[in-house]
Design an enzyme around this catalytic site. Sequence first.
Site, PDB file in Angstrom:
ATOM      1  N   THR A  11       0.859  -1.151   0.000  1.00  0.00           N
ATOM      2  CA  THR A  11       0.000   0.000   0.000  1.00  0.00           C
ATOM      3  C   THR A  11       0.905   1.212   0.000  1.00  0.00           C
ATOM      4  O   THR A  11       2.103   1.082  -0.224  1.00  0.00           O
ATOM      5  CB  THR A  11      -0.887  -0.047   1.263  1.00  0.00           C
ATOM      6  N   LYS A  43      -6.499   2.380   6.462  1.00  0.00           N
ATOM      7  CA  LYS A  43      -5.215   1.915   6.975  1.00  0.00           C
ATOM      8  C   LYS A  43      -4.535   2.938   7.873  1.00  0.00           C
ATOM      9  O   LYS A  43      -3.408   2.738   8.293  1.00  0.00           O
ATOM     10  CB  LYS A  43      -4.304   1.577   5.803  1.00  0.00           C
ATOM     11  N   GLY A  55      -0.404   4.249  10.837  1.00  0.00           N
ATOM     12  CA  GLY A  55      -0.786   3.652   9.567  1.00  0.00           C
ATOM     13  C   GLY A  55       0.029   2.395   9.355  1.00  0.00           C
ATOM     14  O   GLY A  55       1.110   2.233   9.926  1.00  0.00           O
ATOM     15  N   SER A 134       4.492  -0.390  -0.765  1.00  0.00           N
ATOM     16  CA  SER A 134       4.993  -0.537  -2.131  1.00  0.00           C
ATOM     17  C   SER A 134       5.042   0.787  -2.882  1.00  0.00           C
ATOM     18  O   SER A 134       5.910   0.986  -3.727  1.00  0.00           O
ATOM     19  CB  SER A 134       4.129  -1.540  -2.899  1.00  0.00           C
TER      20      SER A 134
END
Length: 181
Positions: A11, A43, A55, A134
């Site tokens: 994410t 998140k 997060g 990512s």
Amino acid sequence: MPTRAPELHGTTILSVRHRGHVVLGGDGQVTLGQTVLKSNARKVRRLHHDRVLAGFAGAGADALTLFERFEVKLQAVNGNLRRAAVELSKDWRTDRLLRRLEALLLVADRESSLIVSGTGDVIEPEDGLVAIGSGGPFALAAARALLTHTTLDARTVAVEALGIAGDICIYTNRNIVVEEL
């Protein structure tokens, strides 16, 4: 030969500290293998009486476990972010169950922003910008450029940088949630 289950991919979570404000934002995409399972996951959370932002990037169930453990650590040290992060990192590295968790936490309060990992790392960025997941490198680069070349506020920098990451990283979308202190 046994096959492994598809991995949950990352994410993008980004924290921007600028002009006395700290924001933490993330996208909402949950991916399993090559399939988007959910586009509006949350998140990013507020913890410890809304004074800490957190997060996660990584496996969802693992992250929820870490949120709970981190909240307990925060309560035990009366909201001291650094101490709570170090204590969680110690437990994460040494506890047999926690060691298997696949996630990273990005946590922030008014004074500090930290990455907490299961390898015992507690890392504080030197420039007030930090990203995980990512799409983290894309969001971080975009945020640095925006802070250097614009007069945007912290929230706008975070939203724009996360949007740029969402356009580049296939595991990140533009369904962005931002929390601010």
